[in-house]
Design a protein around this motif. Structure first.
Motif, mmCIF file in Angstrom:
data_model
loop_
_atom_site.group_PDB
_atom_site.id
_atom_site.type_symbol
_atom_site.label_atom_id
_atom_site.label_comp_id
_atom_site.label_asym_id
_atom_site.label_seq_id
_atom_site.Cartn_x
_atom_site.Cartn_y
_atom_site.Cartn_z
ATOM 1 N N SER A 47 0.828 -1.214 0.000
ATOM 2 C CA SER A 47 0.000 0.000 0.000
ATOM 3 C C SER A 47 0.857 1.256 0.000
ATOM 4 O O SER A 47 0.557 2.226 -0.698
ATOM 5 C CB SER A 47 -0.939 0.013 1.211
ATOM 6 O OG SER A 47 -1.932 -0.982 1.090
ATOM 7 N N LEU A 51 0.586 4.380 -2.528
ATOM 8 C CA LEU A 51 0.279 5.706 -1.992
ATOM 9 C C LEU A 51 1.369 6.708 -2.376
ATOM 10 O O LEU A 51 1.098 7.885 -2.607
ATOM 11 C CB LEU A 51 0.150 5.633 -0.469
ATOM 12 C CG LEU A 51 -1.116 4.963 0.067
ATOM 13 C CD1 LEU A 51 -0.986 4.715 1.574
ATOM 14 C CD2 LEU A 51 -2.353 5.793 -0.218
ATOM 15 N N LEU A 56 0.921 10.590 -1.750
ATOM 16 C CA LEU A 56 0.205 10.646 -0.479
ATOM 17 C C LEU A 56 1.065 10.231 0.721
ATOM 18 O O LEU A 56 0.534 10.079 1.819
ATOM 19 C CB LEU A 56 -1.051 9.769 -0.547
ATOM 20 C CG LEU A 56 -2.095 10.204 -1.580
ATOM 21 C CD1 LEU A 56 -3.241 9.213 -1.639
ATOM 22 C CD2 LEU A 56 -2.626 11.604 -1.253
ATOM 23 N N THR A 57 2.360 10.031 0.504
ATOM 24 C CA THR A 57 3.234 9.711 1.640
ATOM 25 C C THR A 57 4.227 10.845 1.919
ATOM 26 O O THR A 57 5.155 10.662 2.699
ATOM 27 C CB THR A 57 4.018 8.398 1.394
ATOM 28 O OG1 THR A 57 4.743 8.505 0.164
ATOM 29 C CG2 THR A 57 3.078 7.211 1.331
ATOM 30 N N PHE A 95 -10.002 3.243 -2.112
ATOM 31 C CA PHE A 95 -9.421 2.871 -0.824
ATOM 32 C C PHE A 95 -10.193 1.718 -0.185
ATOM 33 O O PHE A 95 -11.276 1.335 -0.640
ATOM 34 C CB PHE A 95 -9.392 4.083 0.116
ATOM 35 C CG PHE A 95 -8.487 5.181 -0.363
ATOM 36 C CD1 PHE A 95 -7.136 5.149 -0.085
ATOM 37 C CD2 PHE A 95 -8.988 6.237 -1.110
ATOM 38 C CE1 PHE A 95 -6.287 6.151 -0.534
ATOM 39 C CE2 PHE A 95 -8.148 7.251 -1.566
ATOM 40 C CZ PHE A 95 -6.799 7.201 -1.278
ATOM 41 N N ASP A 178 -6.816 -0.223 -3.731
ATOM 42 C CA ASP A 178 -6.109 -0.678 -2.537
ATOM 43 C C ASP A 178 -7.049 -1.523 -1.680
ATOM 44 O O ASP A 178 -7.882 -0.992 -0.951
ATOM 45 C CB ASP A 178 -5.604 0.533 -1.744
ATOM 46 C CG ASP A 178 -4.744 0.120 -0.547
ATOM 47 O OD1 ASP A 178 -4.446 -1.082 -0.418
ATOM 48 O OD2 ASP A 178 -4.383 1.001 0.248
#
Length: 248
Positions: A47, A51, A56-57, A95, A178
């Protein structure tokens, strides 16, 4: 050239207990219209790697190296504004928990329409019509009426269908799913996977399906990457992986 090219991607996080190496040198390609499965146990990095593709990290305690190119563009080097334009428009993500991804105070139709207006330039009436059309495409009965419903009025399977409709409302080139069936019962899981496969062929969308269930990816994807401890330890077709697995 592949639609998505990931090369030597590493992602680590500084924590109070030391550095956590979540992704450790991952490389893979996804061609336009292709479905790739990424499987692995919890904590294997599957994941986090996806991401990171979505940007998104990014955080003060995160260190990211390597290369992620989408349609020839460098995603790791893109600024937040560029990423926002790509996210939801050209790359979409489904998600694990649709209830937490949908806003409880707004109708499902309004949320889909806003996603359309944000990226397409459609007016409100056009976007609302597109939202109803997409709810129908993902198999929600009486879509014009259900567009006026709130998320809590949908079942778990219908909420996941609504999230798929939202992800596909702007005809993205790449869909990242995901663990999209984790919270659903077995019958609904099969329906959602069949829906993703059908829509992939219909829209010619590339799909990255993340899961811990080998049976799921065997049904939906052409190639499979198996992750363990932040690395890809096996990579091949379902026939190759199931016929002669190499990693213990």
């Amino acid at each position: 050239m592949a639609l998505l090219e990931v090369r030597d991607l590493t992602v680590s996080f500084e924590t109070e207990d030391g550095v956590v190496h979540a992704v450790d040198g991952v490389s893979y390609d996804v061609d336009a219209g292709e479905a790739l499965g990424i499987v692995g146990e919890s904590g294997s990095g599957k994941s986090v790697s996806s991401l990171t593709v979505m940007g998104l990290t990014r955080a003060a305690n995160a260190t990211i190296t390597g290369s992620v190119r989408f349609d020839g563009r460098d995603l790791l080097g893109a600024d937040d504004e560029e990423l926002r334009a790509i996210r939801g428009g050209e790359i979409a993500m489904i998600f694990q928990d649709p209830l937490s991804s949908l806003h409880p105070f707004y109708t499902v139709g309004r949320q889909l329409a806003e996603a359309r207006m944000l990226h397409s330039g459609d007016g409100k009436r056009q976007a609302e019509a597109r939202a109803i059309e997409m709810l129908g495409r993902v198999g929600i009965p009486d879509p014009a009426r259900r567009a006026r419903s709130y998320p809590h009025e949908f079942s778990g399977g219908m909420r996941q269908r609504a999230m798929i409709a939202m992800a596909l409302i702007n005809d993205p080139k790449l869909l990242i799913a995901d663990e999209p069936t984790t919270a659903l019962d077995v019958t609904v899981q099969a329906q959602i996977l069949e829906l993703i496969a059908t829509l992939q062929h219909e829209f010619d969308t590339a799909v990255v399906l993340i899961t811990h269930d080998l049976g799921v990816v065997a049904e939906v994807t052409g190639r499979i990457a198996v992750m363990y401890a932040g690395r890809i330890v096996e990579y091949g077709t379902a026939e190759e992986l199931f016929g002669s697995p190499e990693h213990p």
